[in-house]
Design a protein around this motif. Structure first.
Motif, PDB file in Angstrom:
ATOM      1  N   ALA A   1      -4.728   7.338 -12.406  1.00 20.27           N
ATOM      2  CA  ALA A   1      -4.116   6.268 -11.710  1.00 20.27           C
ATOM      3  C   ALA A   1      -4.968   6.030 -10.459  1.00 20.27           C
ATOM      4  CB  ALA A   1      -2.862   6.568 -11.002  1.00 20.27           C
ATOM      5  N   ARG A   2      -5.474   6.862  -9.836  1.00 22.68           N
ATOM      6  CA  ARG A   2      -6.524   6.718  -8.737  1.00 22.68           C
ATOM      7  C   ARG A   2      -7.991   5.812  -9.110  1.00 22.68           C
ATOM      8  NH1 ARG A   2      -5.140   8.871  -3.789  1.00 22.68           N
ATOM      9  NH2 ARG A   2      -3.671  10.625  -3.897  1.00 22.68           N
ATOM     10  N   ALA A   3      -8.462   6.329 -10.487  1.00 19.40           N
ATOM     11  CA  ALA A   3      -9.562   5.606 -10.859  1.00 19.40           C
ATOM     12  C   ALA A   3      -9.063   4.245 -11.181  1.00 19.40           C
ATOM     13  CB  ALA A   3     -10.083   6.312 -12.272  1.00 19.40           C
ATOM     14  N   VAL A   4      -7.720   3.884 -11.810  1.00 18.69           N
ATOM     15  CA  VAL A   4      -7.530   2.553 -12.021  1.00 18.69           C
ATOM     16  C   VAL A   4      -7.412   1.679 -10.914  1.00 18.69           C
ATOM     17  CG1 VAL A   4      -5.520   1.326 -12.872  1.00 18.69           C
ATOM     18  CG2 VAL A   4      -6.429   3.138 -14.292  1.00 18.69           C
ATOM     19  N   PHE A   5      -6.679   2.393  -9.891  1.00 20.49           N
ATOM     20  CA  PHE A   5      -6.467   1.517  -8.526  1.00 20.49           C
ATOM     21  C   PHE A   5      -7.859   1.302  -8.058  1.00 20.49           C
ATOM     22  CE2 PHE A   5      -2.182   3.500  -7.939  1.00 20.49           C
ATOM     23  CZ  PHE A   5      -1.634   2.996  -8.740  1.00 20.49           C
ATOM     24  N   ASP A   6      -8.971   2.216  -8.069  1.00 18.40           N
ATOM     25  CA  ASP A   6     -10.133   1.820  -7.444  1.00 18.40           C
ATOM     26  C   ASP A   6     -10.926   0.910  -8.291  1.00 18.40           C
ATOM     27  OD1 ASP A   6      -9.780   4.034  -5.296  1.00 18.40           O
ATOM     28  OD2 ASP A   6     -11.031   5.395  -6.631  1.00 18.40           O
ATOM     29  N   ALA A   7     -10.726   0.775  -9.491  1.00 17.60           N
ATOM     30  CA  ALA A   7     -11.387  -0.140 -10.088  1.00 17.60           C
ATOM     31  C   ALA A   7     -10.711  -1.508  -9.950  1.00 17.60           C
ATOM     32  CB  ALA A   7     -11.357   0.229 -11.764  1.00 17.60           C
ATOM     33  N   ALA A   8      -9.389  -1.564  -9.933  1.00 14.99           N
ATOM     34  CA  ALA A   8      -8.633  -2.758  -9.746  1.00 14.99           C
ATOM     35  C   ALA A   8      -8.789  -3.363  -8.096  1.00 14.99           C
ATOM     36  CB  ALA A   8      -7.161  -2.731 -10.029  1.00 14.99           C
ATOM     37  N   GLY A   9      -9.353  -2.442  -7.268  1.00 18.23           N
ATOM     38  CA  GLY A   9      -9.258  -2.838  -5.857  1.00 18.23           C
ATOM     39  C   GLY A   9      -7.927  -2.890  -5.144  1.00 18.23           C
ATOM     40  N   ILE A  10      -7.368  -1.807  -5.621  1.00 20.20           N
ATOM     41  CA  ILE A  10      -6.069  -1.827  -5.019  1.00 20.20           C
ATOM     42  C   ILE A  10      -5.863  -0.813  -4.140  1.00 20.20           C
ATOM     43  CG2 ILE A  10      -3.565  -1.025  -5.529  1.00 20.20           C
ATOM     44  CD1 ILE A  10      -3.921  -2.013  -8.323  1.00 20.20           C
ATOM     45  N   ALA A  11      -5.412  -0.978  -2.547  1.00 16.87           N
ATOM     46  CA  ALA A  11      -5.542  -0.384  -1.658  1.00 16.87           C
ATOM     47  C   ALA A  11      -4.133   0.631  -1.526  1.00 16.87           C
ATOM     48  CB  ALA A  11      -5.637  -0.958  -0.376  1.00 16.87           C
ATOM     49  N   VAL A  12      -4.294   2.040  -1.193  1.00 12.55           N
ATOM     50  CA  VAL A  12      -3.172   2.945  -1.069  1.00 12.55           C
ATOM     51  C   VAL A  12      -3.248   3.526   0.166  1.00 12.55           C
ATOM     52  CG1 VAL A  12      -2.141   4.673  -2.420  1.00 12.55           C
ATOM     53  CG2 VAL A  12      -3.417   3.148  -3.903  1.00 12.55           C
ATOM     54  N   VAL A  13      -2.077   3.833   0.468  1.00 14.20           N
ATOM     55  CA  VAL A  13      -2.085   4.468   1.926  1.00 14.20           C
ATOM     56  C   VAL A  13      -2.665   5.985   1.591  1.00 14.20           C
ATOM     57  CG1 VAL A  13      -0.359   5.764   3.219  1.00 14.20           C
ATOM     58  CG2 VAL A  13      -0.023   3.328   2.647  1.00 14.20           C
ATOM     59  N   GLY A  14      -3.369   6.427   2.497  1.00 17.66           N
ATOM     60  CA  GLY A  14      -3.925   7.989   2.452  1.00 17.66           C
ATOM     61  C   GLY A  14      -3.144   8.953   2.364  1.00 17.66           C
ATOM     62  N   ASP A  15      -3.528  10.245   2.023  1.00 15.91           N
ATOM     63  CA  ASP A  15      -2.662  11.375   2.035  1.00 15.91           C
ATOM     64  C   ASP A  15      -2.088  11.501   3.350  1.00 15.91           C
ATOM     65  OD1 ASP A  15      -3.079  11.315  -0.868  1.00 15.91           O
ATOM     66  OD2 ASP A  15      -4.527  12.959  -0.726  1.00 15.91           O
ATOM     67  N   GLU A  16      -3.111  11.496   4.412  1.00 17.00           N
ATOM     68  CA  GLU A  16      -2.588  12.159   5.658  1.00 17.00           C
ATOM     69  C   GLU A  16      -1.341  11.145   6.160  1.00 17.00           C
ATOM     70  OE1 GLU A  16      -5.628  12.907   8.499  1.00 17.00           O
ATOM     71  OE2 GLU A  16      -6.797  14.576   7.222  1.00 17.00           O
ATOM     72  N   GLU A  17      -1.901   9.842   6.086  1.00 17.18           N
ATOM     73  CA  GLU A  17      -0.952   8.733   6.605  1.00 17.18           C
ATOM     74  C   GLU A  17       0.279   8.964   5.920  1.00 17.18           C
ATOM     75  OE1 GLU A  17      -0.685   3.849   7.478  1.00 17.18           O
ATOM     76  OE2 GLU A  17      -2.295   4.726   6.442  1.00 17.18           O
ATOM     77  N   SER A  18       0.257   8.987   4.594  1.00 16.58           N
ATOM     78  CA  SER A  18       1.419   9.316   3.947  1.00 16.58           C
ATOM     79  C   SER A  18       2.368  10.347   4.438  1.00 16.58           C
ATOM     80  CB  SER A  18       1.281   9.297   2.354  1.00 16.58           C
ATOM     81  OG  SER A  18       0.750  10.235   1.839  1.00 16.58           O
TER      82      SER A  18
ATOM     83  N   GLU B   1       0.774  -1.260  -0.146  1.00 14.94           N
ATOM     84  CA  GLU B   1      -0.013   0.183   0.051  1.00 14.94           C
ATOM     85  C   GLU B   1       0.783   1.252   0.047  1.00 14.94           C
ATOM     86  OE1 GLU B   1      -2.989  -0.126   2.866  1.00 14.94           O
ATOM     87  OE2 GLU B   1      -3.754  -2.000   2.405  1.00 14.94           O
ATOM     88  N   TRP B   2       2.026   1.234   0.743  1.00 14.33           N
ATOM     89  CA  TRP B   2       3.116   2.310   0.593  1.00 14.33           C
ATOM     90  C   TRP B   2       3.859   2.720  -0.752  1.00 14.33           C
ATOM     91  CZ3 TRP B   2       3.776   6.378   4.151  1.00 14.33           C
ATOM     92  CH2 TRP B   2       3.170   6.012   5.190  1.00 14.33           C
ATOM     93  N   LYS B   3       3.998   1.372  -1.138  1.00 19.24           N
ATOM     94  CA  LYS B   3       4.591   1.259  -2.562  1.00 19.24           C
ATOM     95  C   LYS B   3       3.635   1.824  -3.623  1.00 19.24           C
ATOM     96  CE  LYS B   3       8.122  -0.678  -3.564  1.00 19.24           C
ATOM     97  NZ  LYS B   3       9.583  -1.486  -4.118  1.00 19.24           N
ATOM     98  N   TYR B   4       2.268   1.590  -3.774  1.00 22.10           N
ATOM     99  CA  TYR B   4       1.385   2.337  -4.605  1.00 22.10           C
ATOM    100  C   TYR B   4       0.907   3.478  -4.323  1.00 22.10           C
ATOM    101  CZ  TYR B   4      -0.009  -2.204  -6.983  1.00 22.10           C
ATOM    102  OH  TYR B   4      -0.472  -3.289  -7.724  1.00 22.10           O
ATOM    103  N   ARG B   5       1.210   4.036  -2.897  1.00 19.18           N
ATOM    104  CA  ARG B   5       1.267   5.375  -2.797  1.00 19.18           C
ATOM    105  C   ARG B   5       2.462   6.044  -3.339  1.00 19.18           C
ATOM    106  NH1 ARG B   5       1.054   9.809  -2.873  1.00 19.18           N
ATOM    107  NH2 ARG B   5       0.024  11.319  -1.563  1.00 19.18           N
ATOM    108  N   LYS B   6       3.824   5.508  -3.332  1.00 19.34           N
ATOM    109  CA  LYS B   6       4.815   6.149  -3.831  1.00 19.34           C
ATOM    110  C   LYS B   6       4.641   6.195  -5.377  1.00 19.34           C
ATOM    111  CE  LYS B   6       9.229   7.249  -4.017  1.00 19.34           C
ATOM    112  NZ  LYS B   6      10.173   6.031  -4.002  1.00 19.34           N
ATOM    113  N   LEU B   7       4.143   5.106  -6.064  1.00 16.53           N
ATOM    114  CA  LEU B   7       3.803   5.138  -7.192  1.00 16.53           C
ATOM    115  C   LEU B   7       3.132   6.345  -8.101  1.00 16.53           C
ATOM    116  CD1 LEU B   7       4.269   3.809 -10.153  1.00 16.53           C
ATOM    117  CD2 LEU B   7       2.152   2.568  -9.533  1.00 16.53           C
TER     118      LEU B   7
END
Length: 341
Positions: free
Chosen positions: A234-251, A199-205
């Motif tokens: 990218a966010r639309a793609v990740f949402d459609a693919a069910g990929i979790a990403v660390v949120g902005d505040e947490e990152s 989830e951190w690596k997708y956020r870094k992506l």
């Protein structure tokens, strides 16, 4: 005593290895070309906002030159496009114990995948049993052989690490993580061990989708609309693919701990930038955009969500690398016209 074998020691790997070696941690840098020769002859010079230091480091240029033992940890820091060749070159290297060879890297040694993007771990898992994702927040630039710019001060960077794939020995994972904290944090390299490292690596992506703009434009400050468009896709793609990403505040909290800020290094322009920028600046002929923006395109095609902005950016990046263009070869208006229309 653990030794960290840094495979593909360019900017990130040489900086990490140099910082660890400065603290007395056992390292081996695996590099190539003029950079390897310069470090072997005179050590690695780390130029930071608050100091410049040259650290002696052991260097080899090939896997067969590294005598590996059960105490070694491999840290993969190549560009993503070079990862498969690197992993296959190391997977079958013998590992030694007190009484001789005890097995292969593939079966015995941990491999930390410290690459941009999210495909390096899958590449490594095809060949290596113990694979760990390492999300790197550690701005570095290698322009001259043997010399690396490290922009973090007074701490140097943040590294989120976690097991990739199923673990058959959680206690070994815990021991590895504890060792990273023990060895890396005195060097200013903060280690965090989240439950879901990818989830951190997708956020870094998401952050790395702007690397191509630095490479193509030199100064990407006038292309914030293009960056936003690429990230929205990218966010639309990740949402459609069910990929979790660390949120902005947490990152923000994770990547902005007390004692870490990124500053210019005396004598260097502030625009020295991303790994993609460095690839064009050094004229390597390749660029990792296909594994950054191109990864968004790949996932989008799989789930049926178009990502035309990212697709066009990958095409321009391939052209720039293929034709030997330097950073800043494109005008921002020209880029906007090519990408957003």
């Amino acid at each position: 005593m653990t030794r960290y074998v840094v495979v593909g020691a360019g900017a990130v790997g040489s900086a990490l290895g140099g910082l660890l070696a400065q603290q007395g941690v056992d390292v081996l840098l695996v590099a190539r070309g003029e950079h390897a020769r310069a470090m072997a002859a005179g050590g690695v010079t780390l130029r930071c906002p608050d100091t410049t230091v040259t650290v002696p480091v052991p260097v080899v240029t090939a896997a067969e030159d590294a005598y590996l033992t059960v105490d070694d940890v491999l840290v993969l820091t190549t560009k993503t496009q070079d990862a498969e060749a690197a992993v296959t070159g190391w997977a079958d290297v013998p590992v030694h114990g007190p009484d001789g060879t005890v097995g292969r890297v593939a079966d015995l040694l941990p491999m930390l995948v410290a690459l941009n993007g999210v495909t390096g771990e899958e590449i490594a898992l095809r060949y290596v049993e113990r694979v760990y994702g390492l999300c790197v927040w550690f701005p570095t630039v290698m322009v001259e052989p043997g010399e690396v710019i490290v922009r973090g001060t007074p701490r140097r960077g943040v590294f989120h690490v976690g097991r990739f794939g199923a673990s058959t020995d959680p206690s070994a994972d815990t021991a590895l993580f504890d060792g990273l904290v023990r060895d890396w944090e005195p060097a200013g390299c903060l280690v965090r061990c989240p439950d879901a490292v990818m989830e951190w690596k997708y956020r870094k992506l998401l952050a790395n989708l702007g690397n191509v703009l630095e490479a193509l434009l030199g100064d990407a400050s006038g292309a914030k609309d293009v960056r936003r468009a690429a990230q929205a896709e990218a966010r639309a793609v990740f949402d459609a693919a069910g990929i979790a990403v660390v949120g902005d505040e947490e990152s923000r909290a994770g990547w902005q701990p007390d004692g870490l800020s990124f500053e210019s290094v005396p004598g260097e322009p502030p625009g020295l930038g991303s790994s993609s920028w460095q690839s064009l600046a050094r004229g390597t002929g390749t660029i990792e955009t296909d594994f950054l923006n191109g990864e968004v395109v790949r996932i989008g095609r799989r789930v049926g969500v178009p990502a035309p902005v990212n697709a066009r950016l990958t095409g321009l990046a391939r052209r720039a690398a293929r034709e030997g263009m330097e950073p800043g070869a494109f005008d921002v208006d020209e880029l906007r016209a090519r990408v957003l229309t």
